[in-house]
Design an enzyme around this catalytic site. Sequence first.
Site, short mmCIF file in Angstrom:
data_model
loop_
_atom_site.label_atom_id
_atom_site.label_comp_id
_atom_site.label_asym_id
_atom_site.label_seq_id
_atom_site.Cartn_x
_atom_site.Cartn_y
_atom_site.Cartn_z
N LYS A 1 46.26 33.72 20.46
CA LYS A 1 47.54 34.13 20.77
C LYS A 1 48.39 33.08 21.82
CE LYS A 1 51.53 36.74 22.07
NZ LYS A 1 52.32 37.22 21.37
N LYS B 1 55.81 33.60 30.80
CA LYS B 1 54.37 34.10 31.24
C LYS B 1 53.55 33.62 30.44
CE LYS B 1 53.39 37.91 29.49
NZ LYS B 1 52.27 38.17 28.57
P1 NAP Z 1 57.30 46.24 28.66
O1 NAP Z 1 58.24 46.72 28.00
O2 NAP Z 1 57.49 45.62 30.08
O3 NAP Z 1 56.29 47.43 29.03
C1 NAP Z 1 54.93 47.03 29.76
C2 NAP Z 1 54.46 48.77 30.04
O4 NAP Z 1 53.39 48.83 30.83
C3 NAP Z 1 55.30 49.79 30.82
O5 NAP Z 1 55.25 51.09 30.22
C4 NAP Z 1 54.73 49.77 32.11
O6 NAP Z 1 54.94 51.08 32.85
C5 NAP Z 1 53.43 49.76 31.81
N1 NAP Z 1 52.50 48.95 33.01
C6 NAP Z 1 52.61 47.73 33.43
N2 NAP Z 1 52.01 47.63 34.49
C7 NAP Z 1 51.08 48.60 34.54
C8 NAP Z 1 50.08 49.33 35.78
N3 NAP Z 1 49.79 48.32 36.50
N4 NAP Z 1 49.81 50.77 35.37
C9 NAP Z 1 50.37 51.49 34.54
N5 NAP Z 1 51.21 50.82 33.40
C10 NAP Z 1 51.58 49.74 33.60
O7 NAP Z 1 56.40 45.07 28.07
P2 NAP Z 1 56.06 44.84 26.58
O8 NAP Z 1 57.48 44.01 26.19
O9 NAP Z 1 55.94 46.14 25.75
O10 NAP Z 1 54.99 43.74 26.45
C11 NAP Z 1 53.68 44.27 26.65
C12 NAP Z 1 52.73 43.29 26.24
O11 NAP Z 1 52.95 42.75 24.97
C13 NAP Z 1 52.94 41.92 27.16
O12 NAP Z 1 51.63 41.34 27.50
C14 NAP Z 1 53.74 41.02 26.17
O13 NAP Z 1 53.55 39.45 26.46
C15 NAP Z 1 53.26 41.30 24.68
N6 NAP Z 1 53.91 41.09 23.62
C16 NAP Z 1 55.46 41.40 23.64
C17 NAP Z 1 56.17 41.33 22.65
C18 NAP Z 1 57.56 41.74 22.70
O14 NAP Z 1 58.23 41.18 21.83
N7 NAP Z 1 57.92 42.39 23.73
C19 NAP Z 1 55.44 40.69 21.55
C20 NAP Z 1 54.15 40.43 21.57
C21 NAP Z 1 53.37 40.54 22.45
P3 NAP Z 1 56.33 51.66 33.19
O15 NAP Z 1 56.95 51.77 31.74
O16 NAP Z 1 55.91 52.93 34.03
O17 NAP Z 1 56.99 50.66 33.89
#
Ligand code: NAP
Length: 294
Positions: free
Chosen positions: A172, A240
């Site tokens: 990744k 990040k």
């Molecule tokens: P996001 O929308 O910010 O969602 C993060 C989720 O994790 C939220 O539901 C949050 O809870 C939960 N969370 C975070 N810390 C937590 C903790 N300590 N305990 C329990 N729950 C926790 O992020 P995302 O875009 O889905 O991305 C997630 C991962 O995938 C990241 O590492 C990102 O780099 C990777 N990624 C993202 C994409 C993209 O296009 N977005 C593409 C490929 C990879 P709450 O809802 O309660 O706040």
Amino acid sequence: MTTQVGFIGLGIMGHPMALNLHKAGHQVFVHARRPASMAPLAQAGCIACDTAAAVAASADVIFIMVADTPDVEQVIFQENGVIHGAKPGAVVVDMSTISPTATRRFAKDLQARGLEMLDAPVSGGDVGAINGTLSIMVGGKPAVFERVKPLFEAMGKNIVLVGDNGAGQVAKACNQIVVAVTIEAVAEALTFARKSGVDPAKVRDALLGGFAGSRILEVHGKRMLDNNYQPGFKTKLHQKDMNIVMQTAKEMGLALPAAALVMQHMNALMGTGDAELDSAAVMKIIERMSGVER
Ligand code: NAP
């Protein structure tokens, strides 16, 4: 066969991925910090749990999709974390994008407690998550991979076991280097065209069919031409990931000059209030440096 699976982290990516596991017929136990993140999944038929430990107590395979390395550590190891509920032999599958070094440490710690781990970060964005077409890069033991593969198939299409624990995160990081450096190259080339008095849209058309053609020139190049940086993939997440790349390179004594340069441009975007824009907004920095206005 119905499997009892857990899913922790229900954001942009985790929500649709958990839903796809549910649609594939599995019983899905979910957890996020805020009840609002769990509510739509509970309505769809998943089972909402108050803690990560409660998810783990009900599941044979526990997926994690949270933001960053400290979040994964918290979800697995801290109070009410996965280790406090997991059944012996359960598999923890971290699909977040985090540090390969920390991942290897987590895998070792879990193994010492009789648990298995796979790292399985993804590429393909929210569209891939919704459509179940993510690319999934996996690190871990082949036997554990085979056990989880049918579940991966509910979420993704191109599913590759890259190597041992941490290898998925390394893949990744490689993905993010290529994407970042190509964004920089496309931004510089299109600005070169504009400053030369040549239509950058026509230049892009001309380049798309040749060796300079790429998905980045196609998708991010279009965003740059349109001056429209609606994400997509947010600058703060790409920054990040570049931080993970640079930190890991530092640990290895590895020079990555091009990646380091793009990271500076992403830092500048963060500092100018553009953290929420798509990372194709690197174009704004290139234009600003040379006084290109449009
Ligand atoms: P996001 O929308 O910010 O969602 C993060 C989720 O994790 C939220 O539901 C949050 O809870 C939960 N969370 C975070 N810390 C937590 C903790 N300590 N305990 C329990 N729950 C926790 O992020 P995302 O875009 O889905 O991305 C997630 C991962 O995938 C990241 O590492 C990102 O780099 C990777 N990624 C993202 C994409 C993209 O296009 N977005 C593409 C490929 C990879 P709450 O809802 O309660 O706040």
